[in-house]
Design a protein around this motif. Structure first.
Motif, PDB file in Angstrom:
ATOM      1  N   ILE A  71       0.872  -1.181   0.000  1.00 31.98           N
ATOM      2  CA  ILE A  71       0.000   0.000   0.000  1.00 31.98           C
ATOM      3  C   ILE A  71       0.904   1.223   0.000  1.00 31.98           C
ATOM      4  CG2 ILE A  71      -1.802   1.268   1.208  1.00 31.98           C
ATOM      5  CD1 ILE A  71      -2.556  -1.350   2.617  1.00 31.98           C
ATOM      6  N   THR A  72       0.632   2.161  -0.905  1.00 33.55           N
ATOM      7  CA  THR A  72       1.409   3.395  -0.990  1.00 33.55           C
ATOM      8  C   THR A  72       0.516   4.572  -0.639  1.00 33.55           C
ATOM      9  OG1 THR A  72       2.735   2.451  -2.773  1.00 33.55           O
ATOM     10  CG2 THR A  72       2.823   4.833  -2.501  1.00 33.55           C
ATOM     11  N   ALA A  73       0.948   5.393   0.298  1.00 32.13           N
ATOM     12  CA  ALA A  73       0.238   6.615   0.658  1.00 32.13           C
ATOM     13  C   ALA A  73       1.220   7.772   0.566  1.00 32.13           C
ATOM     14  CB  ALA A  73      -0.338   6.512   2.071  1.00 32.13           C
ATOM     15  N   GLN A  74       0.820   8.854  -0.127  1.00 32.90           N
ATOM     16  CA  GLN A  74       1.721   9.982  -0.357  1.00 32.90           C
ATOM     17  C   GLN A  74       0.975  11.304  -0.219  1.00 32.90           C
ATOM     18  OE1 GLN A  74       2.703   8.631  -4.340  1.00 32.90           O
ATOM     19  NE2 GLN A  74       4.839   8.306  -3.755  1.00 32.90           N
ATOM     20  N   ILE A  75       1.691  12.332   0.195  1.00 33.30           N
ATOM     21  CA  ILE A  75       1.194  13.707   0.156  1.00 33.30           C
ATOM     22  C   ILE A  75       1.881  14.380  -1.023  1.00 33.30           C
ATOM     23  CG2 ILE A  75       1.085  15.922   1.337  1.00 33.30           C
ATOM     24  CD1 ILE A  75      -0.706  13.903   2.645  1.00 33.30           C
TER      25      ILE A  75
ATOM     26  N   GLY B 239      -0.316  -9.600   6.851  1.00 33.27           N
ATOM     27  CA  GLY B 239      -1.528  -8.888   6.446  1.00 33.27           C
ATOM     28  C   GLY B 239      -1.262  -7.433   6.108  1.00 33.27           C
ATOM     29  N   LEU B 240      -0.362  -7.190   5.143  1.00 35.31           N
ATOM     30  CA  LEU B 240       0.077  -5.824   4.849  1.00 35.31           C
ATOM     31  C   LEU B 240      -0.781  -5.121   3.800  1.00 35.31           C
ATOM     32  CD1 LEU B 240       3.953  -6.306   4.841  1.00 35.31           C
ATOM     33  CD2 LEU B 240       2.471  -5.603   6.727  1.00 35.31           C
ATOM     34  N   THR B 241      -1.885  -5.735   3.369  1.00 36.85           N
ATOM     35  CA  THR B 241      -2.715  -5.088   2.347  1.00 36.85           C
ATOM     36  C   THR B 241      -4.188  -5.025   2.736  1.00 36.85           C
ATOM     37  OG1 THR B 241      -2.892  -7.214   1.191  1.00 36.85           O
ATOM     38  CG2 THR B 241      -1.202  -5.694   0.416  1.00 36.85           C
ATOM     39  N   ASN B 242      -4.556  -5.396   3.954  1.00 41.66           N
ATOM     40  CA  ASN B 242      -5.964  -5.391   4.329  1.00 41.66           C
ATOM     41  C   ASN B 242      -6.399  -4.016   4.869  1.00 41.66           C
ATOM     42  OD1 ASN B 242      -5.042  -5.329   7.005  1.00 41.66           O
ATOM     43  ND2 ASN B 242      -5.179  -7.536   7.233  1.00 41.66           N
ATOM     44  N   TYR B 243      -7.651  -3.911   5.310  1.00 40.60           N
ATOM     45  CA  TYR B 243      -8.219  -2.635   5.778  1.00 40.60           C
ATOM     46  C   TYR B 243      -7.448  -2.099   6.982  1.00 40.60           C
ATOM     47  CZ  TYR B 243     -12.005   0.751   6.658  1.00 40.60           C
ATOM     48  OH  TYR B 243     -12.753   1.892   6.822  1.00 40.60           O
ATOM     49  N   ALA B 244      -7.095  -2.984   7.910  1.00 36.48           N
ATOM     50  CA  ALA B 244      -6.371  -2.564   9.113  1.00 36.48           C
ATOM     51  C   ALA B 244      -4.973  -2.055   8.762  1.00 36.48           C
ATOM     52  CB  ALA B 244      -6.278  -3.726  10.101  1.00 36.48           C
ATOM     53  N   ALA B 245      -4.305  -2.703   7.788  1.00 35.60           N
ATOM     54  CA  ALA B 245      -2.980  -2.249   7.351  1.00 35.60           C
ATOM     55  C   ALA B 245      -3.081  -0.908   6.631  1.00 35.60           C
ATOM     56  CB  ALA B 245      -2.339  -3.296   6.441  1.00 35.60           C
ATOM     57  N   ALA B 246      -4.178  -0.706   5.872  1.00 31.82           N
ATOM     58  CA  ALA B 246      -4.394   0.581   5.204  1.00 31.82           C
ATOM     59  C   ALA B 246      -4.545   1.693   6.242  1.00 31.82           C
ATOM     60  CB  ALA B 246      -5.629   0.498   4.311  1.00 31.82           C
ATOM     61  N   TYR B 247      -5.267   1.399   7.326  1.00 30.48           N
ATOM     62  CA  TYR B 247      -5.410   2.370   8.421  1.00 30.48           C
ATOM     63  C   TYR B 247      -4.035   2.717   8.997  1.00 30.48           C
ATOM     64  CZ  TYR B 247      -6.735   4.385  12.935  1.00 30.48           C
ATOM     65  OH  TYR B 247      -6.858   5.224  14.015  1.00 30.48           O
TER      66      TYR B 247
END
Length: 296
Positions: A60-64, A91-99
């Motif tokens: 999962i990639t998150a960027q500003i 579990g690095l791609t589930n909903y909890a990991a996204a959070y």
């Protein structure tokens, strides 16, 4: 042969304008992008930030990000493959990991801007909607959610990352109707949302498989079993991860191994200075031999 009228003449093809490359590749929705990056003229060169979330099969990639004429500029980034450092190894791609990834990015960018003490966000995730309140000194850091090409269905993982960023202290315009747990009665069930944030849906599936299909459980959750994670310990694990992220959200540079020296089977290419010095050395040796012969 019957006469056939040319529908598209040479003039048509001379004037044909191809679409942008990323539109042809199906990577960018320019209708959405132009609305996200358009800045008011009276704000001059003030950057307009986007909270960009993208998913791959394993990460999962998150960027500003802010847009400029030269190209997009990344202010800060966080990835789910960084989470093992904080205690989340599976579990690095589930909903909890996204959070967790959204929370990590929020705390990281606020620490970079020295705003992490003013805006702590929602320290304990309860599943309820949360919006940061402006402080007396600096306004909260604002960004717009950029979801890319995904379908924004209720409970999509991208809204898990959004919730993490909101709880982390970022100001992102949103509504709660796409969070996991939003019902047809038009209200958010905070308990259901909290369950997803702490991996409760994964724990429920683990319990179901344990009772009904033990063999499938052994293969499907083999990595969880190796790490010693079971259905009862998942929630506590995520709580520790959230606390660890808040304690130290800074980027840790990867330690690269020094390059190995490989055996050469050809001569090393010399620079101009090295070739020049080698030639002078050969000439001096040749001249010294000639002088010795003359002396004899």
């Amino acid at each position: 042969m019957a006469f056939v009228k040319a529908q598209k003449s040479k003039a048509y093809f001379k004037r044909f304008q191809v679409k942008f490359k990323r539109r042809r590749e199906g990577k960018t929705d320019y209708r959405a992008r132009i609305r996200l990056i358009n800045q008011d003229k009276n704000k001059y060169n003030t950057p307009k930030y986007r909270f960009v979330v993208r998913f791959t099969n394993k990460d999962i990639t998150a960027q500003i990000i802010s847009a400029s004429i030269a190209g997009d500029l990344v202010l800060a980034a966080a990835y789910s493959h960084e989470l093992p450092r904080y205690g989340l190894g599976v579990g690095l791609t589930n909903y909890a990991a996204a959070y967790c990834t959204g929370l990590l990015l929020a705390r990281r960018v606020l620490k970079t801007l020295e705003m992490d003490d003013e805006y702590e966000g929602n320290v304990e995730a309860t599943g309820e909607d949360f919006s940061v309140e402006p402080a007396e000194t600096r306004r909260p850091f604002r960004a717009l959610l950029d979801v890319g090409l995904i379908k924004t269905t209720t409970g999509n993982r991208v809204f898990g990352a959004l919730k993490g960023a909101l709880d982390g202290g970022l100001d992102i315009p949103h509504s709660d109707k796409r969070f996991a747990g939003f019902t047809k009665e038009k209200n958010l069930n905070a308990d259901v949302h909290r369950k997803y944030i702490y991996g409760g849906h994964v724990a429920a599936y683990m319990r179901t498989l344990t009772e009904d299909e033990p063999e499938k459980y052994q293969s499907h959750f083999s990595e969880y079993i190796k790490k010693g994670v079971d259905a009862d310990s998942i929630e506590e694990m995520y709580k520790k991860v959230h606390a660890a992220i808040r304690a130290d959200p800074t980027v840790k540079k990867s330690e690269k191994q020094p390059r190995k020296e490989h055996k050469r089977y050809n001569l090393k290419k010399l620079s101009y200075e090295e070739r020049k010095a080698k030639l002078i050395e050969r000439l001096n040796a040749f001249n010294s031999v000639a002088d010795d012969e003359d002396d004899e």
